[in-house]
Design a protein around this motif. Structure first.
Motif, PDB file in Angstrom:
ATOM      1  N   VAL A  65       0.696  -1.061   0.024  1.00  0.00           N
ATOM      2  CA  VAL A  65      -0.139  -0.105   0.129  1.00  0.00           C
ATOM      3  C   VAL A  65       0.745   1.117  -0.124  1.00  0.00           C
ATOM      4  O   VAL A  65       1.816   1.413   0.777  1.00  0.00           O
ATOM      5  N   SER A  66       0.505   2.091  -0.780  1.00  0.00           N
ATOM      6  CA  SER A  66       1.104   3.560  -0.744  1.00  0.00           C
ATOM      7  C   SER A  66      -0.030   4.588  -0.269  1.00  0.00           C
ATOM      8  O   SER A  66      -1.145   4.360  -0.532  1.00  0.00           O
ATOM      9  N   VAL A  67       0.214   5.481   0.388  1.00  0.00           N
ATOM     10  CA  VAL A  67      -0.750   6.485   1.053  1.00  0.00           C
ATOM     11  C   VAL A  67      -0.590   7.821   0.321  1.00  0.00           C
ATOM     12  O   VAL A  67       0.656   8.437  -0.106  1.00  0.00           O
ATOM     13  N   GLU A  82       2.877   3.917   9.850  1.00  0.00           N
ATOM     14  CA  GLU A  82       2.739   2.789  11.072  1.00  0.00           C
ATOM     15  C   GLU A  82       1.908   1.766  10.798  1.00  0.00           C
ATOM     16  O   GLU A  82       1.966   1.020  11.324  1.00  0.00           O
ATOM     17  N   ALA A  83       0.780   2.081  10.244  1.00  0.00           N
ATOM     18  CA  ALA A  83      -0.374   1.167   9.772  1.00  0.00           C
ATOM     19  C   ALA A  83       0.288   0.183   8.722  1.00  0.00           C
ATOM     20  O   ALA A  83      -0.546  -0.950   8.344  1.00  0.00           O
ATOM     21  N   GLY A  84       1.210   0.284   7.977  1.00  0.00           N
ATOM     22  CA  GLY A  84       2.086  -0.623   7.026  1.00  0.00           C
ATOM     23  C   GLY A  84       2.272   0.009   5.612  1.00  0.00           C
ATOM     24  O   GLY A  84       2.626  -0.733   4.819  1.00  0.00           O
ATOM     25  N   ALA A  85       1.996   1.431   5.472  1.00  0.00           N
ATOM     26  CA  ALA A  85       2.234   1.724   3.915  1.00  0.00           C
ATOM     27  C   ALA A  85       3.652   1.919   3.645  1.00  0.00           C
ATOM     28  O   ALA A  85       4.389   2.211   4.432  1.00  0.00           O
ATOM     29  N   CYS A  86       3.834   1.487   2.368  1.00  0.00           N
ATOM     30  CA  CYS A  86       5.193   1.243   2.148  1.00  0.00           C
ATOM     31  C   CYS A  86       5.779   2.351   1.156  1.00  0.00           C
ATOM     32  O   CYS A  86       6.850   2.503   0.706  1.00  0.00           O
ATOM     33  N   MET A  87       4.934   3.456   0.938  1.00  0.00           N
ATOM     34  CA  MET A  87       5.259   4.592   0.153  1.00  0.00           C
ATOM     35  C   MET A  87       4.425   5.638   0.416  1.00  0.00           C
ATOM     36  O   MET A  87       3.178   5.591   0.833  1.00  0.00           O
TER      37      MET A  87
END
Length: 292
Positions: A99-101, A114-119
């Motif tokens: 996931v990207s935000v 912190e919730a897991g986004a990688c970008m």
């Protein structure tokens, strides 16, 4: 040749993959006012379901955004953006989706990481929130810096250029320098020319026809043309008038193939499957040319 999005070893949860081709990023708007899907995925449950469908369709990344950036859009309160985005990022990440935000706000970027986004995909390139570079530095994840001049409600007034290609490159370079000065590693940075942001369709097509200028920066770059008005304008110019936003996916896929052929590292699209097939064709084309 595609420049890879760096720091992307698949075993690490906070980094996107390196498949040896242009990546395909699926767009997930958790908003009630998107130009392209009319709030179809505004609820957390529907957003998660659509994110999973895009992942099954082959999306390398799913880009989750809680604030519309269409022309004329109004800002969203920070608390509301967090409530829209973070649960979706968390659940998709737990399900194994990368996931990207899509956010202009450092607090949202931090919470999503912190919730897991990688970008982090910041359409303002750090201009909307001076704390964004520090948030990316601390998370140490890839950072998309987009060319941007003004908020959505007023950006069209800023679509004035003497030479759009050179000015966009110069302004992007300034944003990269600011991010690096704030501690962001250059190897984490991806450029985006910001199609549609303070640009007319003519400006957008000039940028797309000069992607060599982005290649020359030495940084990977992302192209986000999906369903935008530049697509609509080109179709209209050829007599196609029934092109609502979700009827522009075949044309978007054509742009994806062209962008991939010109070295784009990633395309950001609504319809994953058609653009994934398009970048496959671009990769096959490049491989055949290299084998001559």
């Amino acid at each position: 040749m595609q420049r890879s999005i760096t720091g992307c070893s698949p075993p690490l949860p906070h980094t996107p993959p390196q498949p040896g081709r242009c990546l395909v990023m699926g767009i997930l708007n958790v908003t009630p006012d998107s130009f392209s899907d009319g709030g179809r995925y505004a609820s957390t449950r529907r957003a998660i379901g659509h994110g999973m469908r895009m992942a099954r369709a082959g999306a390398d990344l799913v880009d989750v955004g809680g604030e519309s950036t269409r022309p004329g859009a109004r800002p969203v309160p920070l608390r509301e953006e967090l409530a829209r985005v973070v649960p979706v990022v968390r659940e998709l990440t737990l399900a194994g989706v990368r996931v990207s935000v899509d956010t202009m706000h450092a607090e949202v970027a931090r919470a999503a990481a912190e919730a897991g986004a990688c970008m982090v995909n910041d359409v303002s390139g750090g201009l909307a929130d001076p704390c964004m570079a520090a948030a990316v530095r601390d998370a140490d994840i890839p950072y998309v810096i987009t060319h941007w001049r003004a908020p959505s409600r007023e950006m069209d007034r800023h679509a004035v250029y003497d030479d759009v290609v050179s000015e966009v490159i110069a302004e992007l370079t300034a944003r990269v320098e600011a991010a690096v000065a704030a501690g962001v590693r250059p190897s984490r940075i991806i450029l985006d020319p910001g199609l549609g942001f303070a640009k007319t369709s003519r400006h957008d097509w000039q940028l797309l026809s000069n992607l060599g200028a982005l290649r020359a920066t030495g940084l990977p770059f992302l192209i986000g043309a999906s369903r935008k008005r530049l697509i609509h304008a080109a179709l209209q110019a050829h007599g196609t008038h029934d092109t609502e936003a979700d009827g522009r996916d075949a044309a978007t896929a054509a742009v994806s193939a062209l962008a991939a052929s010109e070295g784009a590292s990633c395309v950001r699209v609504h319809d994953v499957r058609s653009s994934l097939h398009a970048v496959y064709m671009a990769s096959a084309w490049a491989t055949a040319n290299g084998a001559r």
